[in-house]
Motif scaffolding. Structure first.
Motif, PDB file in Angstrom:
ATOM      1  N   HIS A 222       0.131   7.818  -6.142  1.00 30.86           N
ATOM      2  CA  HIS A 222      -1.131   8.540  -6.297  1.00 30.86           C
ATOM      3  C   HIS A 222      -0.820  10.020  -6.536  1.00 30.86           C
TER       4      HIS A 222
ATOM      5  N   THR B  30       0.827  -1.206   0.000  1.00 26.51           N
ATOM      6  CA  THR B  30       0.000   0.000   0.000  1.00 26.51           C
ATOM      7  C   THR B  30       0.862   1.257   0.000  1.00 26.51           C
TER       8      THR B  30
ATOM      9  N   LEU C  39      -5.361  -3.350  -9.917  1.00 27.29           N
ATOM     10  CA  LEU C  39      -4.046  -2.711 -10.037  1.00 27.29           C
ATOM     11  C   LEU C  39      -3.583  -2.639 -11.493  1.00 27.29           C
TER      12      LEU C  39
ATOM     13  N   ASP D 294       2.799   6.664 -11.377  1.00 27.03           N
ATOM     14  CA  ASP D 294       1.534   6.076 -10.937  1.00 27.03           C
ATOM     15  C   ASP D 294       1.364   4.662 -11.496  1.00 27.03           C
TER      16      ASP D 294
ATOM     17  N   THR E 133       4.087   2.159  -9.959  1.00 28.92           N
ATOM     18  CA  THR E 133       3.849   1.710  -8.584  1.00 28.92           C
ATOM     19  C   THR E 133       2.669   0.747  -8.511  1.00 28.92           C
ATOM     20  N   ALA E 134       1.642   0.957  -9.353  1.00 29.14           N
ATOM     21  CA  ALA E 134       0.522   0.021  -9.383  1.00 29.14           C
ATOM     22  C   ALA E 134       0.992  -1.359  -9.831  1.00 29.14           C
TER      23      ALA E 134
ATOM     24  N   ASN F 153       2.101   1.663  -3.493  1.00 31.81           N
ATOM     25  CA  ASN F 153       1.019   2.083  -4.378  1.00 31.81           C
ATOM     26  C   ASN F 153       0.636   3.544  -4.136  1.00 31.81           C
TER      27      ASN F 153
ATOM     28  N   TYR G  88       2.977  -3.053  -7.027  1.00 32.09           N
ATOM     29  CA  TYR G  88       2.063  -3.618  -6.034  1.00 32.09           C
ATOM     30  C   TYR G  88       1.421  -4.891  -6.584  1.00 32.09           C
TER      31      TYR G  88
END
Length: 397
Positions: free
Chosen positions: A26, A19, A81, A168, A171-172, A22, A175
């Motif tokens: 954002h 988290t 994701l 963004d 990182t998604a 992720n 994760y």
């Protein structure tokens, strides 16, 4: 610092770490308005894109909760994701307003799919007595990642908006790799005989939950005003956007610094009483915005509602998880996340309308009254919730 969370299983710590990663990505949403203006999108057209972004936050939780119970927690998280990463690229490359709106809808919906599945996975992994700590740790990870992202986003935006989208999406996907390689899918629980299928009927038949969620929704609406109406108040007091940045930093420092210690002190206390007390702090802090004028007085108001945010961390999601049948945890968390989405959407629409149309005083004092009444009403349900918990323990035995 981590002593209050010691004893939580690896699954929770993996979700915590994922988290943070992720949330570091954002970055697009806070700067989306600036990107649209840079591309020549008008104010009216911007509202279409932002409206689509808000609509996705209503659609995603319902879909995520349903999928979490039907196909599993991990597959649902991976769908969200990977879909979020794809939507980042679609939004950056979108040639017009309507394609931007469609991509924004996909982006927010895909991101909102992840939460119910992650919350359900934590409920599967921890016993009732530890769920508040697990959800508080998860929320702490959100705040850590968000705080760092606030600093990182400003730097990257100055170098080029494409970097925001790249980070963004990246990182998604990181994760997603963590979910795919480090998490195990829990054993699926068979539906109860009276469950009536795998839709949301099980939620709609739970009268206690349907009474509780609107009360949580009111509390979440009051809290969401800190994201929506506080910037308006700062602007109308004659302060620059930098002041709002300072206030956001005050909130981040307090939440990240205090969360582990406050959770450790409050975890053994009755959850609904703590939730009510924290709700009162949030309502009072938000109302103090109405009498603030200087940077110092705004900082005091932020400190009060930030302390309330720390106090209530993890409680609402834990209560909902404890009410859920084992085979319906995804849908119960989906309903809770949907309530959160509705509350934020209401703050963005109703809150701003009241502030600009009726007046700031009506919003701040109305929020105080609503927050106090919701806290009192939550307390009236503690006997019924305790009785449900005892019944579930007896059935499990």
């Amino acid at each position: 610092m981590f002593s209050s969370f010691r004893g939580l299983p690896r699954t929770v710590w993996t979700l915590f770490a994922g988290t943070i990663v992720n949330r570091l990505g954002h970055l697009v949403t806070p700067f989306l308005v600036f990107l649209l203006a840079d591309r020549g999108v008008t104010g009216t057209e911007t509202s279409y894109v932002l409206g689509a972004l808000g609509a996705g936050n209503l659609l995603g939780p319902a879909v995520g909760g349903l999928l979490a119970d039907r196909i599993g927690r991990r597959p649902t998280m991976l769908i969200g994701l990977i879909g979020s990463a794809a939507a980042q690229g679609a939004l950056f490359l979108a040639p017009g307003v309507w394609t931007m709106a469609a991509a924004a809808l996909m982006l927010s919906a895909a991101g909102a799919v992840v939460g119910p599945a992650a919350y359900a996975l934590m409920a599967d992994a921890v016993d009732t007595g530890w769920r508040q700590r697990a959800y508080a740790l998860f929320g702490w990870g959100v705040n850590i990642g968000t705080a760092v992202a606030g600093v990182l986003g400003g730097f990257l935006a100055a170098q080029g908006y494409w970097l925001l989208f790249a980070v963004d999406a990246g990182t998604a996907l990181v994760y997603a790799a963590v979910v795919a390689t480090r998490l195990r899918e829990p054993a699926r629980s068979a539906p109860a005989k009276d469950a009536g299928g795998r839709g949301y009927g099980v939620v709609l038949r739970d009268r206690l939950l349907l009474t509780l969620l609107p009360l949580f929704g009111i509390q979440l609406f009051v809290y969401s005003l800190t994201e929506v109406a506080l910037p308006l108040a700062v602007r109308d007091s004659g302060h620059s956007p930098a002041v709002y940045g300072i206030l956001a930093a005050v909130n981040a420092v307090l939440v990240v610094g205090l969360q582990p210690f406050v959770t450790a002190r409050l975890a053994a206390l009755p959850q609904l009483r703590v939730q009510a007390a924290g709700g009162v702090l949030i309502a009072v802090g938000v109302a103090l915005t109405g009498v603030a004028d200087s940077v110092a007085t705004y900082a005091v108001s932020v400190a009060v509602w930030s302390l309330g945010e720390v106090v209530v961390a993890g409680i609402a999601a834990s209560v909902v998880a404890n009410l859920a049948p084992a085979d319906a945890r995804g849908r119960y968390q989906g309903a809770f996340s949907w309530t959160w989405g509705v509350s934020r959407f209401a703050a963005l629409t109703l809150g701003v309308t009241v502030y600009t149309g009726v007046g700031p005083a009506a919003l701040w004092w109305g929020a105080l009254a609503a927050g106090l009444l919701a806290a009192a009403a939550v307390l009236t349900l503690r006997t019924r919730i305790a009785a449900r918990a005892e019944r579930e323990v007896d059935l499990a035995a």
